[in-house]
Design a protein around this motif. Sequence first.
Motif, PDB file in Angstrom:
ATOM      1  N   ARG A  77       1.227  -0.965   0.226  1.00 54.35           N
ATOM      2  CA  ARG A  77       0.066   0.019   0.412  1.00 54.35           C
ATOM      3  C   ARG A  77       0.701   1.699  -0.311  1.00 54.35           C
ATOM      4  O   ARG A  77       0.213   1.821   0.115  1.00 54.35           O
ATOM      5  CB  ARG A  77      -1.116  -0.025   0.990  1.00 54.35           C
ATOM      6  N   PHE A  78       1.786   0.950   0.284  1.00 56.29           N
ATOM      7  CA  PHE A  78       3.245   2.518   0.548  1.00 56.29           C
ATOM      8  C   PHE A  78       3.761   2.341  -1.312  1.00 56.29           C
ATOM      9  O   PHE A  78       3.059   1.567  -2.206  1.00 56.29           O
ATOM     10  CB  PHE A  78       4.281   1.826   1.079  1.00 56.29           C
ATOM     11  N   GLN A  79       4.110   4.151  -1.123  1.00 56.09           N
ATOM     12  CA  GLN A  79       4.322   4.366  -2.025  1.00 56.09           C
ATOM     13  C   GLN A  79       6.189   4.643  -1.885  1.00 56.09           C
ATOM     14  O   GLN A  79       6.317   4.411  -0.521  1.00 56.09           O
ATOM     15  CB  GLN A  79       4.280   5.560  -3.196  1.00 56.09           C
ATOM     16  N   TYR A  80       7.535   4.307  -2.948  1.00 54.23           N
ATOM     17  CA  TYR A  80       8.357   3.744  -2.478  1.00 54.23           C
ATOM     18  C   TYR A  80       9.837   4.675  -3.671  1.00 54.23           C
ATOM     19  O   TYR A  80       9.658   4.604  -4.557  1.00 54.23           O
ATOM     20  CB  TYR A  80       9.310   2.720  -3.068  1.00 54.23           C
ATOM     21  N   CYS A  81       9.937   5.939  -2.748  1.00 53.61           N
ATOM     22  CA  CYS A  81      10.486   6.949  -3.516  1.00 53.61           C
ATOM     23  C   CYS A  81      11.958   7.162  -2.226  1.00 53.61           C
ATOM     24  O   CYS A  81      12.977   7.937  -3.060  1.00 53.61           O
ATOM     25  CB  CYS A  81       9.827   7.788  -3.305  1.00 53.61           C
ATOM     26  N   ARG A  82      12.337   6.307  -1.530  1.00 59.16           N
ATOM     27  CA  ARG A  82      14.165   6.227  -1.206  1.00 59.16           C
ATOM     28  C   ARG A  82      14.544   6.381  -1.824  1.00 59.16           C
ATOM     29  O   ARG A  82      14.386   4.814  -2.583  1.00 59.16           O
ATOM     30  CB  ARG A  82      13.456   6.593   0.457  1.00 59.16           C
ATOM     31  N   ASP A  83      15.723   5.765  -0.812  1.00 55.14           N
ATOM     32  CA  ASP A  83      17.049   5.063  -0.975  1.00 55.14           C
ATOM     33  C   ASP A  83      16.653   3.173  -0.930  1.00 55.14           C
ATOM     34  O   ASP A  83      16.172   2.744   0.473  1.00 55.14           O
ATOM     35  CB  ASP A  83      18.056   4.612   0.059  1.00 55.14           C
ATOM     36  N   TYR A  85      18.744 -10.062  -0.362  1.00 54.86           N
ATOM     37  CA  TYR A  85      17.524 -10.675  -0.225  1.00 54.86           C
ATOM     38  C   TYR A  85      16.501  -9.695   0.119  1.00 54.86           C
ATOM     39  O   TYR A  85      17.238  -8.720   0.903  1.00 54.86           O
ATOM     40  CB  TYR A  85      17.234 -12.047   0.101  1.00 54.86           C
ATOM     41  N   CYS A  86      15.641  -9.620   0.202  1.00 51.85           N
ATOM     42  CA  CYS A  86      14.621  -9.029   0.628  1.00 51.85           C
ATOM     43  C   CYS A  86      14.275  -9.132   2.155  1.00 51.85           C
ATOM     44  O   CYS A  86      13.705 -10.556   2.647  1.00 51.85           O
ATOM     45  CB  CYS A  86      13.356  -8.922  -0.654  1.00 51.85           C
ATOM     46  N   LEU A  87      14.379  -7.984   3.167  1.00 51.15           N
ATOM     47  CA  LEU A  87      13.681  -8.743   4.119  1.00 51.15           C
ATOM     48  C   LEU A  87      12.758  -7.419   5.085  1.00 51.15           C
ATOM     49  O   LEU A  87      12.962  -6.689   4.601  1.00 51.15           O
ATOM     50  CB  LEU A  87      14.731  -8.482   5.241  1.00 51.15           C
ATOM     51  N   TYR A  88      11.864  -7.594   5.404  1.00 49.14           N
ATOM     52  CA  TYR A  88      10.540  -7.152   5.987  1.00 49.14           C
ATOM     53  C   TYR A  88      10.979  -5.828   6.405  1.00 49.14           C
ATOM     54  O   TYR A  88      10.302  -5.039   5.317  1.00 49.14           O
ATOM     55  CB  TYR A  88       9.775  -7.631   6.672  1.00 49.14           C
ATOM     56  N   SER A  89      11.538  -5.804   7.635  1.00 48.91           N
ATOM     57  CA  SER A  89      12.291  -4.805   8.123  1.00 48.91           C
ATOM     58  C   SER A  89      13.212  -3.351   6.896  1.00 48.91           C
ATOM     59  O   SER A  89      13.297  -2.462   7.229  1.00 48.91           O
ATOM     60  CB  SER A  89      14.018  -5.101   9.038  1.00 48.91           C
ATOM     61  N   GLU A  90      14.102  -3.830   6.424  1.00 45.52           N
ATOM     62  CA  GLU A  90      14.695  -2.986   5.313  1.00 45.52           C
ATOM     63  C   GLU A  90      13.762  -2.264   4.400  1.00 45.52           C
ATOM     64  O   GLU A  90      13.995  -1.611   3.678  1.00 45.52           O
ATOM     65  CB  GLU A  90      15.542  -4.009   3.751  1.00 45.52           C
ATOM     66  N   VAL A  91      12.387  -3.537   3.977  1.00 50.70           N
ATOM     67  CA  VAL A  91      12.064  -3.157   1.952  1.00 50.70           C
ATOM     68  C   VAL A  91      10.960  -1.893   3.120  1.00 50.70           C
ATOM     69  O   VAL A  91      10.759  -0.579   2.579  1.00 50.70           O
ATOM     70  CB  VAL A  91      11.039  -3.826   2.055  1.00 50.70           C
ATOM     71  N   VAL A  92      10.921  -2.094   3.639  1.00 52.37           N
ATOM     72  CA  VAL A  92       9.937  -0.978   5.072  1.00 52.37           C
ATOM     73  C   VAL A  92      10.356  -0.085   5.259  1.00 52.37           C
ATOM     74  O   VAL A  92       9.893   1.909   5.145  1.00 52.37           O
ATOM     75  CB  VAL A  92       9.130  -1.454   6.278  1.00 52.37           C
ATOM     76  N   LYS A  93      11.358   0.040   5.551  1.00 49.92           N
ATOM     77  CA  LYS A  93      12.619   1.932   5.404  1.00 49.92           C
ATOM     78  C   LYS A  93      12.375   3.029   4.277  1.00 49.92           C
ATOM     79  O   LYS A  93      12.443   3.742   4.046  1.00 49.92           O
ATOM     80  CB  LYS A  93      13.833   1.157   6.188  1.00 49.92           C
ATOM     81  N   ALA A  94      11.987   1.754   3.369  1.00 47.67           N
ATOM     82  CA  ALA A  94      12.460   2.488   1.930  1.00 47.67           C
ATOM     83  C   ALA A  94      10.687   3.106   1.808  1.00 47.67           C
ATOM     84  O   ALA A  94      10.724   3.883   0.635  1.00 47.67           O
ATOM     85  CB  ALA A  94      12.804   1.663   0.695  1.00 47.67           C
ATOM     86  N   ALA A  95       9.951   3.111   2.080  1.00 46.70           N
ATOM     87  CA  ALA A  95       8.208   3.856   1.912  1.00 46.70           C
ATOM     88  C   ALA A  95       8.850   5.197   2.338  1.00 46.70           C
ATOM     89  O   ALA A  95       9.489   5.771   2.949  1.00 46.70           O
ATOM     90  CB  ALA A  95       7.527   3.151   2.875  1.00 46.70           C
ATOM     91  N   CYS A  96       7.465   5.771   1.339  1.00 44.53           N
ATOM     92  CA  CYS A  96       8.030   7.172   1.747  1.00 44.53           C
ATOM     93  C   CYS A  96       7.007   7.683   2.635  1.00 44.53           C
ATOM     94  O   CYS A  96       7.225   8.777   3.826  1.00 44.53           O
ATOM     95  CB  CYS A  96       7.068   7.877   0.428  1.00 44.53           C
ATOM     96  N   SER A  97       5.924   7.633   2.825  1.00 43.34           N
ATOM     97  CA  SER A  97       5.038   7.753   4.149  1.00 43.34           C
ATOM     98  C   SER A  97       5.451   6.850   5.791  1.00 43.34           C
ATOM     99  O   SER A  97       6.135   6.274   5.370  1.00 43.34           O
ATOM    100  CB  SER A  97       3.676   6.821   3.339  1.00 43.34           C
ATOM    101  N   ASP A  98       5.081   7.047   6.757  1.00 48.41           N
ATOM    102  CA  ASP A  98       5.165   7.264   8.089  1.00 48.41           C
ATOM    103  C   ASP A  98       4.200   5.392   7.844  1.00 48.41           C
ATOM    104  O   ASP A  98       3.666   4.647   7.983  1.00 48.41           O
ATOM    105  CB  ASP A  98       3.430   7.541   8.995  1.00 48.41           C
ATOM    106  N   PHE A  99       5.573   4.856   8.507  1.00 48.40           N
ATOM    107  CA  PHE A  99       4.740   3.628   8.629  1.00 48.40           C
ATOM    108  C   PHE A  99       5.097   2.860   9.898  1.00 48.40           C
ATOM    109  O   PHE A  99       5.987   1.884  10.188  1.00 48.40           O
ATOM    110  CB  PHE A  99       6.501   2.520   7.808  1.00 48.40           C
ATOM    111  N   THR A 100       5.096   3.879  10.796  1.00 49.72           N
ATOM    112  CA  THR A 100       5.064   2.913  12.510  1.00 49.72           C
ATOM    113  C   THR A 100       4.002   1.716  11.989  1.00 49.72           C
ATOM    114  O   THR A 100       4.828   1.179  12.826  1.00 49.72           O
ATOM    115  CB  THR A 100       4.522   4.127  13.310  1.00 49.72           C
ATOM    116  N   VAL A 101       3.368   1.956  11.372  1.00 56.02           N
ATOM    117  CA  VAL A 101       2.201   0.868  12.166  1.00 56.02           C
ATOM    118  C   VAL A 101       2.404  -0.384  11.662  1.00 56.02           C
ATOM    119  O   VAL A 101       2.804  -1.538  11.482  1.00 56.02           O
ATOM    120  CB  VAL A 101       0.462   0.816  11.306  1.00 56.02           C
ATOM    121  N   ASN A 102       3.293  -0.459  10.025  1.00 51.04           N
ATOM    122  CA  ASN A 102       4.280  -1.725   9.736  1.00 51.04           C
ATOM    123  C   ASN A 102       4.998  -1.412  10.223  1.00 51.04           C
ATOM    124  O   ASN A 102       4.856  -3.185  11.181  1.00 51.04           O
ATOM    125  CB  ASN A 102       4.592  -1.055   8.411  1.00 51.04           C
ATOM    126  N   ILE A 103       5.709  -1.262  10.889  1.00 50.72           N
ATOM    127  CA  ILE A 103       7.534  -1.438  12.177  1.00 50.72           C
ATOM    128  C   ILE A 103       6.545  -2.190  13.596  1.00 50.72           C
ATOM    129  O   ILE A 103       6.663  -3.554  13.422  1.00 50.72           O
ATOM    130  CB  ILE A 103       8.383  -0.333  12.582  1.00 50.72           C
TER     131      ILE A 103
END
Length: 251
Positions: free
Chosen positions: A107-113, A120-138
């Motif tokens: 549901r996020f847009q990704y615009c960061r690094d 390989y992809c991990l949840y904790s890494e991918v969520v940090k690339a999201a543009c909006s607030d990802f507190t709920v995901n954390i």
Amino acid sequence: MYIFLSMLAVTDLGLLTATMPTILGIFLFNSREISLDACFAQLFFIHLFSFIESSVLLLMAFDRFVAICNPLRYAAILTLPRIPKMGLMVVLRSVVLTFPLPFLLKRFQYCRDNVLSHSYCLYSEVVKAACSDFTVNIISGLCVRILTMRLDSFLIFLSYVMILKTVLNIASHKECLRVLNTCVSHLCAILLFYISDIGLALTHRFENSSSYFFQILLGYVNLLVPPMINPTVYSVKSKHLRVRIIRAFVK
């Protein structure tokens, strides 16, 4: 015990299968990009098999607990029809807890690094690339981890406290060591799995103070070393497996 070992072997194979495509793509074809959907699929399967492996280690700890603390009821508690049901419950729990993770990220847009620390992809890494607030995901990711690996590790610790308490009540020192020797392989598998997982989590938590090379190295160790070492550990410690493997090579 051998049914639980089969579950562990299948889970390790699944974890390697989920991880290896991107690693081989980098080393063999110099492919350094992955689509967002493929990344979501990979992190789903990596976390799914990691949670299943944690639960299988818990089932194996329960097996050792019953065998040592209540041996007369072992055959009545761990019956052949019951063990597959336990394995199915482990898989269902892991699927239910892992299934929402890709959709929470989608549901996020990704615009960061968008450069990942690992191949390989991990949840904790991918969520940090999201543009909006990802507190709920954390928070949701933390809750899933607590309900799976952290809860499993706590229950494993409790089972070994009870095992140690029972073993210390054995009068014969030789018999005490013989009983503990049946747990050595399982303890090695637990240490390999949880120490590498905790180490990786700490490097993500303190990524600014840890070296980039160390993060990459620990990422490979976390997902590749336990599946490769577990067969060796159990083959060396289990007499029946050792004899069969030697016989196969001799032929």
